[in-house]
Motif scaffolding. Structure first.
Motif, PDB file in Angstrom:
ATOM      1  N   LEU A 134      -0.796 -41.975 -17.105  1.00  0.00           N
ATOM      2  CA  LEU A 134       0.772 -42.709 -17.198  1.00  0.00           C
ATOM      3  C   LEU A 134       0.391 -44.040 -17.418  1.00  0.00           C
ATOM      4  CD1 LEU A 134       2.925 -40.765 -14.769  1.00  0.00           C
ATOM      5  CD2 LEU A 134       3.088 -40.660 -17.323  1.00  0.00           C
ATOM      6  N   THR A 135       1.448 -45.205 -17.871  1.00  0.00           N
ATOM      7  CA  THR A 135       1.542 -46.566 -17.760  1.00  0.00           C
ATOM      8  C   THR A 135       2.556 -46.839 -17.024  1.00  0.00           C
ATOM      9  OG1 THR A 135       0.251 -46.870 -19.967  1.00  0.00           O
ATOM     10  CG2 THR A 135       1.486 -48.760 -18.925  1.00  0.00           C
ATOM     11  N   PHE A 136       2.404 -47.760 -15.785  1.00  0.00           N
ATOM     12  CA  PHE A 136       3.719 -48.204 -15.098  1.00  0.00           C
ATOM     13  C   PHE A 136       3.632 -49.655 -15.153  1.00  0.00           C
ATOM     14  CE2 PHE A 136       2.184 -44.334 -12.345  1.00  0.00           C
ATOM     15  CZ  PHE A 136       3.602 -43.692 -12.520  1.00  0.00           C
ATOM     16  N   GLN A 193       8.809 -38.723 -22.876  1.00  0.00           N
ATOM     17  CA  GLN A 193       7.590 -38.262 -22.198  1.00  0.00           C
ATOM     18  C   GLN A 193       8.297 -37.392 -20.919  1.00  0.00           C
ATOM     19  OE1 GLN A 193       5.685 -41.828 -21.444  1.00  0.00           O
ATOM     20  NE2 GLN A 193       4.320 -41.397 -23.162  1.00  0.00           N
ATOM     21  N   ALA A 194       9.569 -37.848 -20.405  1.00  0.00           N
ATOM     22  CA  ALA A 194       9.947 -37.282 -19.134  1.00  0.00           C
ATOM     23  C   ALA A 194      10.589 -36.077 -19.488  1.00  0.00           C
ATOM     24  CB  ALA A 194      10.999 -38.308 -18.598  1.00  0.00           C
ATOM     25  N   VAL A 195      11.061 -35.985 -20.772  1.00  0.00           N
ATOM     26  CA  VAL A 195      11.799 -34.497 -21.214  1.00  0.00           C
ATOM     27  C   VAL A 195      10.705 -33.520 -21.215  1.00  0.00           C
ATOM     28  CG1 VAL A 195      12.923 -33.255 -22.903  1.00  0.00           C
ATOM     29  CG2 VAL A 195      13.971 -35.644 -21.873  1.00  0.00           C
ATOM     30  N   LEU A 196       9.586 -33.855 -21.832  1.00  0.00           N
ATOM     31  CA  LEU A 196       8.561 -33.061 -22.453  1.00  0.00           C
ATOM     32  C   LEU A 196       7.643 -32.712 -21.197  1.00  0.00           C
ATOM     33  CD1 LEU A 196       7.870 -34.171 -25.807  1.00  0.00           C
ATOM     34  CD2 LEU A 196       9.214 -32.342 -25.150  1.00  0.00           C
ATOM     35  N   ARG A 197       7.628 -33.640 -20.116  1.00  0.00           N
ATOM     36  CA  ARG A 197       6.761 -33.282 -19.012  1.00  0.00           C
ATOM     37  C   ARG A 197       7.151 -32.355 -18.082  1.00  0.00           C
ATOM     38  NH1 ARG A 197       7.115 -38.258 -15.877  1.00  0.00           N
ATOM     39  NH2 ARG A 197       6.004 -39.123 -17.897  1.00  0.00           N
ATOM     40  N   PRO A 198       6.355 -31.325 -17.903  1.00  0.00           N
ATOM     41  CA  PRO A 198       6.851 -30.193 -16.760  1.00  0.00           C
ATOM     42  C   PRO A 198       7.363 -30.684 -15.391  1.00  0.00           C
ATOM     43  CG  PRO A 198       4.525 -30.037 -17.166  1.00  0.00           C
ATOM     44  CD  PRO A 198       4.977 -31.119 -18.202  1.00  0.00           C
ATOM     45  N   LEU A 248       6.675 -37.239 -33.037  1.00  0.00           N
ATOM     46  CA  LEU A 248       7.063 -38.078 -31.791  1.00  0.00           C
ATOM     47  C   LEU A 248       5.678 -38.742 -31.432  1.00  0.00           C
ATOM     48  CD1 LEU A 248       8.951 -36.029 -29.187  1.00  0.00           C
ATOM     49  CD2 LEU A 248       9.704 -37.717 -30.431  1.00  0.00           C
ATOM     50  N   ASN A 249       4.788 -38.314 -31.932  1.00  0.00           N
ATOM     51  CA  ASN A 249       3.261 -38.991 -31.814  1.00  0.00           C
ATOM     52  C   ASN A 249       3.568 -40.495 -32.421  1.00  0.00           C
ATOM     53  OD1 ASN A 249       1.780 -37.343 -30.311  1.00  0.00           O
ATOM     54  ND2 ASN A 249       1.321 -36.307 -32.382  1.00  0.00           N
ATOM     55  N   LEU A 250       4.299 -40.620 -33.443  1.00  0.00           N
ATOM     56  CA  LEU A 250       4.606 -42.091 -34.114  1.00  0.00           C
ATOM     57  C   LEU A 250       5.141 -43.020 -33.143  1.00  0.00           C
ATOM     58  CD1 LEU A 250       5.359 -41.245 -37.771  1.00  0.00           C
ATOM     59  CD2 LEU A 250       3.281 -42.397 -37.043  1.00  0.00           C
ATOM     60  N   ARG A 290      11.081 -53.481 -29.808  1.00  0.00           N
ATOM     61  CA  ARG A 290       9.960 -53.102 -28.898  1.00  0.00           C
ATOM     62  C   ARG A 290      10.604 -52.583 -27.295  1.00  0.00           C
ATOM     63  NH1 ARG A 290       6.288 -57.939 -28.555  1.00  0.00           N
ATOM     64  NH2 ARG A 290       8.068 -58.998 -28.065  1.00  0.00           N
ATOM     65  N   GLU A 291      11.477 -53.215 -26.830  1.00  0.00           N
ATOM     66  CA  GLU A 291      12.174 -52.605 -25.728  1.00  0.00           C
ATOM     67  C   GLU A 291      12.847 -51.176 -25.913  1.00  0.00           C
ATOM     68  OE1 GLU A 291      14.724 -55.258 -23.717  1.00  0.00           O
ATOM     69  OE2 GLU A 291      13.176 -56.938 -23.388  1.00  0.00           O
ATOM     70  N   HIS A 292      13.529 -50.978 -27.002  1.00  0.00           N
ATOM     71  CA  HIS A 292      14.136 -49.824 -27.302  1.00  0.00           C
ATOM     72  C   HIS A 292      13.186 -48.699 -27.651  1.00  0.00           C
ATOM     73  CE1 HIS A 292      17.432 -47.049 -28.509  1.00  0.00           C
ATOM     74  NE2 HIS A 292      16.928 -47.131 -29.545  1.00  0.00           N
ATOM     75  N   VAL A 293      11.977 -49.206 -28.287  1.00  0.00           N
ATOM     76  CA  VAL A 293      10.920 -47.984 -28.381  1.00  0.00           C
ATOM     77  C   VAL A 293      10.382 -47.595 -27.170  1.00  0.00           C
ATOM     78  CG1 VAL A 293       8.500 -47.754 -29.485  1.00  0.00           C
ATOM     79  CG2 VAL A 293      10.868 -48.431 -30.756  1.00  0.00           C
ATOM     80  N   HIS A 294      10.109 -48.419 -26.132  1.00  0.00           N
ATOM     81  CA  HIS A 294       9.645 -48.235 -24.884  1.00  0.00           C
ATOM     82  C   HIS A 294      10.495 -47.304 -24.090  1.00  0.00           C
ATOM     83  CE1 HIS A 294       7.017 -48.667 -21.441  1.00  0.00           C
ATOM     84  NE2 HIS A 294       7.856 -49.155 -20.670  1.00  0.00           N
TER      85      HIS A 294
END
Length: 312
Positions: free
Chosen positions: A98-100, A81-86, A8-10, A70-74
């Motif tokens: 985070l980036t908003f 990130q939402a799934v893996l964030r506690p 996922l880092n890629l 681009r948009e799909h990857v974002h």
């Protein structure tokens, strides 16, 4: 199905590379060396079978495949990130990393973005704000998660979009300080206003607006000599000519900030005909309602806007 190891880092690296369009900028954002970022790009090229970014002069440009991704990857990156964030009960704003993405008009960028950046960076130095241009009022980017928050006049017909009122705005006239239009002692008459040469603001070339409707009712019309895409452009031209600009009151400040830099050499005046006020609101998708970080972001942005224009 064959088991495949997915790094996922890629995906995160690809999202940043496509957003920045630069190996150097992406490396700085991710805290990597340029050589490490170059190796990551090589891995991404091998994984996707596409160059993704190619040299163009001193910079790099995305390939057609990269633009398509681009948009799909974002979206994928944000979802991962939402799934893996506690799940957290109490938000530690100072620890946010985070980036908003906030979609705003040129006028907002000119007059309020610095205040938003100051408020956010003071409370959350790890947060990156990405201001996106606002070519239209399509709700698609909010629905798709490409945009986190939008500021402006509500124009979407998407019923699910959440909104919060910020302030009422109105149109005012703007001329260089000392303009002959301001020399009359009894205020500006519609005939004198219409007799001037005007600057119109339009992205699509359509220059008709509420001011023209009001003038037409009196048998008058504006003589438009310049059309520009944004209000800051109109202000720059008005400062150096005898042309009259028409801008929102929010562009010229209020009684708390009457002398901000953008108004140096300019004087605003009430229009000689009545035009309707318009409401400026914050907009976001309801799936972000309960997200603590997003709630903090929108409360911060809303607070800045309301403080700047609290008497509207």
């Amino acid at each position: 199905m064959k088991n495949v190891d997915i790094d996922l880092n890629l995906l995160v690296a690809l999202d940043v590379l496509l957003a920045e369009g630069s190996v150097t900028a992406a490396a700085q954002r991710l805290g990597l060396s340029i050589s490490a970022m170059s190796r990551t790009l090589a891995r991404l090229r091998a994984a996707t079978g596409d160059p993704l970014l190619v040299r163009a002069g001193r910079g790099m440009v995305p390939t057609p495949r990269a633009k398509e991704l681009r948009e799909h990857v974002h979206i994928l990156t944000r979802d991962a990130q939402a799934v893996l964030r506690p799940q957290i009960d109490e938000l530690d704003v100072g620890a946010l990393d985070l980036t908003f993405t906030i979609r705003v008009s040129e006028a907002f960028m000119e007059f309020l973005s610095a205040r938003v950046v100051a408020a956010v960076s003071t409370a959350a130095p790890g947060v990156c704000l990405r201001f996106a241009p606002k070519p239209d009022k399509d709700a698609g980017p909010l629905r798709d998660g490409i945009i986190d928050l939008e500021i402006g006049v509500i124009g979407t017909t998407a019923p699910e979009i959440r909104t919060r009122f910020l302030f009422n705005d109105r149109l005012v006239g703007l001329v260089r300080t000392g303009h002959w239009l301001l020399t009359g002692g009894d205020g500006i008459r519609p005939e004198a206003y219409a007799a001037c040469h005007h600057i119109a603001v339009s992205k699509d070339g359509n220059t008709a607006g509420p001011i023209d409707t009001a003038l037409h009712a009196l048998g008058l019309s504006r003589s438009i000599r310049v059309v520009v895409p944004g209000f800051p452009d109109a202000m720059r031209i008005a400062r150096q000519s005898d042309l009259v600009a028409l801008v929102p009151q929010s562009c010229v400040g209020n009684h708390q900030t009457p002398d901000h830099d953008a108004m140096v050499g300019l004087t605003s005046f009430d229009l000689p005909v009545a035009t309707p006020d318009f409401r400026i609101s914050a907009m976001w998708h309801p799936r972000m309602d309960a997200d603590p970080a997003h709630k903090w972001l929108r409360d911060t942005v809303i607070g800045v806007c309301r403080t700047a224009y609290r008497h509207r």
